[in-house]
Design a protein around this motif. Structure first.
Motif, PDB file in Angstrom:
ATOM      1  N   ILE A   1      30.334  14.059 -20.593  1.00  0.00           N
ATOM      2  CA  ILE A   1      29.596  13.421 -21.641  1.00  0.00           C
ATOM      3  C   ILE A   1      28.698  12.306 -20.958  1.00  0.00           C
ATOM      4  CG2 ILE A   1      29.589  12.146 -23.973  1.00  0.00           C
ATOM      5  CD1 ILE A   1      32.026  13.774 -24.394  1.00  0.00           C
ATOM      6  N   CYS A   2      29.423  11.407 -20.529  1.00  0.00           N
ATOM      7  CA  CYS A   2      28.537  10.027 -19.727  1.00  0.00           C
ATOM      8  C   CYS A   2      27.452  10.754 -18.844  1.00  0.00           C
ATOM      9  CB  CYS A   2      29.672   9.286 -19.006  1.00  0.00           C
ATOM     10  SG  CYS A   2      30.701   8.356 -20.018  1.00  0.00           S
ATOM     11  N   GLY A   3      27.732  11.842 -17.906  1.00  0.00           N
ATOM     12  CA  GLY A   3      26.688  12.421 -17.244  1.00  0.00           C
ATOM     13  C   GLY A   3      25.669  13.048 -18.052  1.00  0.00           C
ATOM     14  N   ALA A   4      25.862  13.452 -19.028  1.00  0.00           N
ATOM     15  CA  ALA A   4      24.841  14.084 -19.901  1.00  0.00           C
ATOM     16  C   ALA A   4      23.729  12.982 -20.439  1.00  0.00           C
ATOM     17  CB  ALA A   4      25.202  14.814 -21.000  1.00  0.00           C
ATOM     18  N   ILE A   5      24.571  11.976 -21.115  1.00  0.00           N
ATOM     19  CA  ILE A   5      23.681  10.685 -21.620  1.00  0.00           C
ATOM     20  C   ILE A   5      23.105  10.051 -20.243  1.00  0.00           C
ATOM     21  CG2 ILE A   5      23.695   8.494 -22.536  1.00  0.00           C
ATOM     22  CD1 ILE A   5      26.378   9.552 -24.071  1.00  0.00           C
ATOM     23  N   LEU A   6      23.639   9.782 -19.185  1.00  0.00           N
ATOM     24  CA  LEU A   6      22.942   9.088 -18.115  1.00  0.00           C
ATOM     25  C   LEU A   6      21.848   9.899 -17.497  1.00  0.00           C
ATOM     26  CD1 LEU A   6      26.068   8.104 -16.354  1.00  0.00           C
ATOM     27  CD2 LEU A   6      24.129   6.572 -17.277  1.00  0.00           C
ATOM     28  N   ASN A   7      21.815  11.196 -17.589  1.00  0.00           N
ATOM     29  CA  ASN A   7      20.592  12.292 -16.995  1.00  0.00           C
ATOM     30  C   ASN A   7      19.710  12.145 -18.147  1.00  0.00           C
ATOM     31  OD1 ASN A   7      21.470  13.315 -14.637  1.00  0.00           O
ATOM     32  ND2 ASN A   7      22.962  14.606 -15.582  1.00  0.00           N
ATOM     33  N   ILE A   8      19.907  12.241 -19.348  1.00  0.00           N
ATOM     34  CA  ILE A   8      18.754  12.154 -20.326  1.00  0.00           C
ATOM     35  C   ILE A   8      17.798  10.820 -20.214  1.00  0.00           C
ATOM     36  CG2 ILE A   8      18.305  11.925 -22.921  1.00  0.00           C
ATOM     37  CD1 ILE A   8      20.766  13.717 -23.292  1.00  0.00           C
TER      38      ILE A   8
ATOM     39  N   PHE B   1      14.147   1.976  -8.351  1.00  0.00           N
ATOM     40  CA  PHE B   1      14.741   2.130  -9.602  1.00  0.00           C
ATOM     41  C   PHE B   1      15.873   3.189  -9.586  1.00  0.00           C
ATOM     42  CE2 PHE B   1      14.370   5.733 -12.729  1.00  0.00           C
ATOM     43  CZ  PHE B   1      15.190   5.283 -13.745  1.00  0.00           C
ATOM     44  N   GLN B   2      15.422   4.286  -8.786  1.00  0.00           N
ATOM     45  CA  GLN B   2      16.536   5.495  -8.598  1.00  0.00           C
ATOM     46  C   GLN B   2      17.886   4.812  -8.047  1.00  0.00           C
ATOM     47  OE1 GLN B   2      15.461   8.596  -6.365  1.00  0.00           O
ATOM     48  NE2 GLN B   2      16.960  10.182  -7.365  1.00  0.00           N
ATOM     49  N   LEU B   3      17.822   4.160  -7.151  1.00  0.00           N
ATOM     50  CA  LEU B   3      19.128   3.383  -6.568  1.00  0.00           C
ATOM     51  C   LEU B   3      19.725   2.640  -7.613  1.00  0.00           C
ATOM     52  CD1 LEU B   3      20.767   2.811  -4.176  1.00  0.00           C
ATOM     53  CD2 LEU B   3      19.091   0.700  -3.489  1.00  0.00           C
ATOM     54  N   LYS B   4      19.075   1.674  -8.350  1.00  0.00           N
ATOM     55  CA  LYS B   4      19.680   1.012  -9.417  1.00  0.00           C
ATOM     56  C   LYS B   4      20.277   1.667 -10.402  1.00  0.00           C
ATOM     57  CE  LYS B   4      16.341  -2.743  -8.674  1.00  0.00           C
ATOM     58  NZ  LYS B   4      15.097  -3.514  -9.372  1.00  0.00           N
ATOM     59  N   TYR B   5      19.602   2.643 -10.781  1.00  0.00           N
ATOM     60  CA  TYR B   5      20.402   3.777 -11.887  1.00  0.00           C
ATOM     61  C   TYR B   5      21.521   4.617 -11.443  1.00  0.00           C
ATOM     62  CZ  TYR B   5      19.856   6.474 -16.227  1.00  0.00           C
ATOM     63  OH  TYR B   5      20.114   6.941 -17.370  1.00  0.00           O
ATOM     64  N   THR B   6      21.559   4.749 -10.064  1.00  0.00           N
ATOM     65  CA  THR B   6      22.647   5.552  -9.336  1.00  0.00           C
ATOM     66  C   THR B   6      23.863   4.823  -9.294  1.00  0.00           C
ATOM     67  OG1 THR B   6      20.998   7.066  -8.256  1.00  0.00           O
ATOM     68  CG2 THR B   6      23.232   6.942  -7.416  1.00  0.00           C
ATOM     69  N   VAL B   7      23.538   3.501  -9.060  1.00  0.00           N
ATOM     70  CA  VAL B   7      24.809   2.482  -9.151  1.00  0.00           C
ATOM     71  C   VAL B   7      25.314   2.545 -10.579  1.00  0.00           C
ATOM     72  CG1 VAL B   7      25.347   0.007  -8.911  1.00  0.00           C
ATOM     73  CG2 VAL B   7      23.728   1.144  -7.104  1.00  0.00           C
ATOM     74  N   LEU B   8      24.375   2.308 -11.501  1.00  0.00           N
ATOM     75  CA  LEU B   8      24.972   2.372 -12.850  1.00  0.00           C
ATOM     76  C   LEU B   8      25.808   3.571 -13.236  1.00  0.00           C
ATOM     77  CD1 LEU B   8      24.754   1.049 -15.747  1.00  0.00           C
ATOM     78  CD2 LEU B   8      23.071   2.190 -16.101  1.00  0.00           C
ATOM     79  N   MET B   9      25.356   4.705 -12.832  1.00  0.00           N
ATOM     80  CA  MET B   9      25.728   5.874 -12.988  1.00  0.00           C
ATOM     81  C   MET B   9      27.248   5.979 -12.482  1.00  0.00           C
ATOM     82  SD  MET B   9      24.245   9.763 -12.238  1.00  0.00           S
ATOM     83  CE  MET B   9      22.624   9.349 -13.322  1.00  0.00           C
ATOM     84  N   LEU B  10      27.557   5.659 -11.224  1.00  0.00           N
ATOM     85  CA  LEU B  10      28.783   5.651 -10.462  1.00  0.00           C
ATOM     86  C   LEU B  10      29.688   4.747 -11.231  1.00  0.00           C
ATOM     87  CD1 LEU B  10      30.289   6.367  -8.247  1.00  0.00           C
ATOM     88  CD2 LEU B  10      29.300   4.453  -6.660  1.00  0.00           C
ATOM     89  N   ILE B  11      29.317   3.680 -11.611  1.00  0.00           N
ATOM     90  CA  ILE B  11      30.266   2.911 -12.283  1.00  0.00           C
ATOM     91  C   ILE B  11      30.751   3.444 -13.705  1.00  0.00           C
ATOM     92  CG2 ILE B  11      30.551   0.510 -13.386  1.00  0.00           C
ATOM     93  CD1 ILE B  11      28.355  -0.609 -11.324  1.00  0.00           C
ATOM     94  N   ILE B  12      29.912   3.783 -14.410  1.00  0.00           N
ATOM     95  CA  ILE B  12      30.178   4.509 -15.575  1.00  0.00           C
ATOM     96  C   ILE B  12      31.006   5.609 -15.307  1.00  0.00           C
ATOM     97  CG2 ILE B  12      29.310   5.800 -17.773  1.00  0.00           C
ATOM     98  CD1 ILE B  12      26.942   3.950 -17.765  1.00  0.00           C
ATOM     99  N   ARG B  13      30.857   6.405 -14.425  1.00  0.00           N
ATOM    100  CA  ARG B  13      31.755   7.811 -14.145  1.00  0.00           C
ATOM    101  C   ARG B  13      32.947   7.299 -13.840  1.00  0.00           C
ATOM    102  NH1 ARG B  13      27.178  11.741 -11.322  1.00  0.00           N
ATOM    103  NH2 ARG B  13      26.708  12.914 -13.218  1.00  0.00           N
ATOM    104  N   ILE B  14      33.087   6.367 -12.858  1.00  0.00           N
ATOM    105  CA  ILE B  14      34.506   6.014 -12.383  1.00  0.00           C
ATOM    106  C   ILE B  14      35.322   5.374 -13.822  1.00  0.00           C
ATOM    107  CG2 ILE B  14      35.609   3.964 -11.087  1.00  0.00           C
ATOM    108  CD1 ILE B  14      33.723   3.992  -9.035  1.00  0.00           C
ATOM    109  N   ILE B  15      34.618   4.544 -14.559  1.00  0.00           N
ATOM    110  CA  ILE B  15      35.215   4.057 -15.659  1.00  0.00           C
ATOM    111  C   ILE B  15      35.820   5.269 -16.595  1.00  0.00           C
ATOM    112  CG2 ILE B  15      34.900   2.889 -17.896  1.00  0.00           C
ATOM    113  CD1 ILE B  15      33.073   0.853 -16.423  1.00  0.00           C
ATOM    114  N   ALA B  16      34.875   6.450 -16.742  1.00  0.00           N
ATOM    115  CA  ALA B  16      35.294   7.347 -17.731  1.00  0.00           C
ATOM    116  C   ALA B  16      36.649   8.091 -16.970  1.00  0.00           C
ATOM    117  CB  ALA B  16      33.945   8.507 -17.641  1.00  0.00           C
TER     118      ALA B  16
END
Length: 440
Positions: free
Chosen positions: A407-414, A372-387
Motif C-alpha cells: 500500500i505504501c509503495g502504491a501511494i509513493l509511486n502515484i 529530486f529523485q534521490l530525495k524521493y527515493t530516500v523517503l520511499m526507503l524509510i517509509i517501506r522499512i517502517i511498514a
C-alpha cells in the motif's frame, strides 16, 4: 478504425515497443511454461535462499558502473557515447577488484553484519556479478542508442530459454538452491555475450569499428560532464533497489527463508507484465524523450500519454492477481505456494503503479531532476522499512507486513508520477520562454 490502427502501428515509437515486447513476450512464455515445473522441483526454502541472493544482486548490480551507462543514450556524438562506455567499463572493473579484495580479507565480518549466513558460500561470486552487470548495462544502452531493438528482443528470448531450461534440466537431478543461485549469477554475463555475438552475426554497427574511426575523448572530461549520474542517480538507484529488495532480506530475518521464497515468486510473477511491456516502453521511451527535449517538443504530453497507456494495459493483469492471487498461485505452482498468492495480491498495488511510473522515471534524467529523485527515493526507503517493521513488531504477521509495504509503495509511486508531471510542465514552460527569446 482500421486506418487509424495501421497508422499508429507504423509510428517508430510504437513499432519499436512492439519489437521489444515481442521478444520479452516469448521469454515470458518460456518462463510461464517452465516455472510450475521449477517451483515443484525446488520448493519455497530453495527459492527463499535464491531470493536472498537475487536481492543482493538487484541492490548492487544497478550501480556496478555508478549508472554512467544510462548516460550513453544522451550525447549527440557517438564519440562521447563510446567514451562513456570506456569509463563505465573501467569503473565496473575497478569496483569488482575492490569488492574482491574486501571479501578476501573481511568476508566473515561482512556475513555477520548483513546477516546473510544462509548464502555465505556464494558471496565470493559478487565481483563477477558486478563485472557482468557493468558489461550488460553498457551493451544494452549502446543498443538502445543505436535503436537495435530487434537484437535485444531476440537475446531476451534466448536468455530465458537457456536459463529456465538449465534450471529444469539440472533441477531434475539436483534440485538445490545452489543451482538457482549460480544460474542467476551468470545470467547477466550470458546476455551481454549473446547480444554482442548476435550483433556480429547480423552485421549491426560494431562498437569496436566505430571506436577505431574516432578520436578518443577525454574520460575525465566526460566523467565531469555527466557527474550528476554518480552523484545523484547512483545513490538513488542503489536506494531504490534496496527498498524494493529489502523485504526478501527482512522477511528472512523475521520469518525465515520460506517467507523470502513466497515474496520472490510473487515478485517474479508480478514482474511479468512489467518486463513484457514496462521495460520495452522504457527502453524505447528514453531515447524518444531525449530526442524530444533536444528538438524542443512538449515533454509533459509525451509522459502523460505513455503513463496513461501503461495504466490501461496493466489494470487487467494486476487486477486479476489482486482479486484471485491465492487461488491462482496454489493452482499454478502447487498448494505450498498459497501464501505467495496472499503476498502477491498486496504487492500488485505497488507493482501496478510502479509499472505506470516507468515514463516518469525515465524522464527525470532528461529533466535534470535526478536530485529530486534521490530525495524521493530516500523517503520511499524509510517509509517501506517502517511498514515492514510495523508488520513484524506490531502484528507479528508476514502478510500484514507485505500488505503495508504494498500500500505504501502504491501511494509513493502515484506521488512520483504527479510530481514528475509538475516538473515537466515547468521545464516545458522554461523551454518555451527560451525559444521565444531566441525568436525575438
Amino acid at each position: 478504425m482500421d486506418f487509424n490502427v495501421k497508422k499508429i502501428v507504423k509510428k517508430p515509437f510504437v513499432r519499436n515497443v512492439i519489437i521489444m515486447a515481442s521478444g520479452t513476450a516469448a521469454a515470458q512464455l518460456v518462463g510461464l511454461l517452465l516455472q510450475p515445473v521449477i517451483t515443484r522441483f525446488y520448493g519455497p526454502e530453495a527459492y527463499g535462499l535464491m531470493g536472498i541472493f537475487v536481492a543482493i544482486i538487484a541492490i548492487i548490480g544497478p550501480i556496478a558502473a555508478l549508472t554512467y551507462p544510462i548516460a550513453i543514450v544522451l550525447p549527440k556524438s557517438d564519440k562521447d557515447a563510446i567514451g562513456l562506455i570506456r569509463l563505465s567499463l573501467y569503473i565496473s572493473t575497478g569496483i569488482s577488484a575492490i569488492v574482491g579484495l574486501l571479501l578476501l580479507f573481511f568476508s566473515q565480518s561482512i556475513v555477520r553484519v548483513f546477516q546473510i549466513e544462509d548464502v555465505a558460500p556464494f558471496i565470493y561470486l559478487l565481483p563477477l556479478i558486478i563485472f557482468f552487470a557493468g558489461c550488460l548495462q553498457v551493451t544494452e544502452q549502446w543498443f538502445i542508442r543505436k535503436k537495435q531493438f530487434r537484437v535485444s528482443a531476440q537475446v531476451t528470448f534466448l536468455q530465458a530459454l537457456v536459463l529456465n531450461g538449465s534450471k529444469v534440466g539440472i533441477g531434475f537431478f539436483y534440485p538445490v538452491a545452489s543451482v538457482l543461485i549460480i544460474i542467476t549469477v551468470f545470467g547477466s554475463g550470458l546476455k551481454a555475450f549473446m547480444m554482442i555475438m548476435l550483433s556480429r552475426v547480423r552485421k549491426e554497427p560494431k562498437l569496436k569499428e566505430k571506436q577505431n574511426k574516432m578520436e578518443k575523448v577525454s574520460i575525465k572530461e566526460l566523467g565531469k560532464r555527466y557527474r550528476d549520474f554518480p552523484v545523484f542517480r547512483a545513490p538513488e538507484t542503489f536506494l531504490s533497489s534496496l527498498s524494493q529488495n529489502l523485504p526478501a532480506l527482512m522477511l528472512t530475518s523475521f520469518f525465515g527463508p520460506a517467507s523470502a521464497g513466497f515474496y520472490t515468486i510473487g515478485k517474479m510473477v508480478l514482474q511479468l507484465p512489467t518486463n513484457l511491456i514496462g521495460k520495452s516502453v522504457s527502453d524505447v521511451f528514453y531515447p524518444r524523450i531525449s530526442e524530444a527535449a533536444k528538438k524542443g517538443e512538449n515533454l509533459t504530453s509525451l509522459i502523460k500519454k505513455a503513463t496513461f497507456g501503461l495504466g490501461v494495459l496493466g489494470i487487467i493483469p494486476f487486477g486479476l492477481v489482486f482479486f484471485f492471487g491465492p487461488w491462482l498461485f496454489s493452482f499454478v505452482f502447487g498448494e505450498e505456494w498459497l501464501s505467495a498468492g496472499e503476498y502477491a495480491r498486496w504487492m500488485a498495488l505497488w507493482v501496478f503503479f510502479g509499472f505506470m511510473n516507468r515514463p516518469s522515471v525515465m524522464s527525470l534524467p532528461v529533466l535534470s531532476a535526478q536530485d529530486f529523485q534521490l530525495k524521493y527515493t530516500v523517503l520511499m526507503l524509510i517509509i517501506r522499512i517502517i511498514a515492514l517493521a510495523i508488520g513484524y513488531y506490531g502484528f507479528q504477521s508476514d502478510e500484514i507486513a507485505i500488505a503495508l509495504f504494498g500500500i505504501c509503495g502504491a501511494i509513493l509511486n502515484i506521488g512520483l508520477i504527479i510530481i514528475t508531471l509538475y516538473i515537466s510542465k515547468k521545464y516545458d514552460k522554461m523551454q518555451g520562454e527560451i525559444n521565444e527569446n531566441i525568436g525575438t
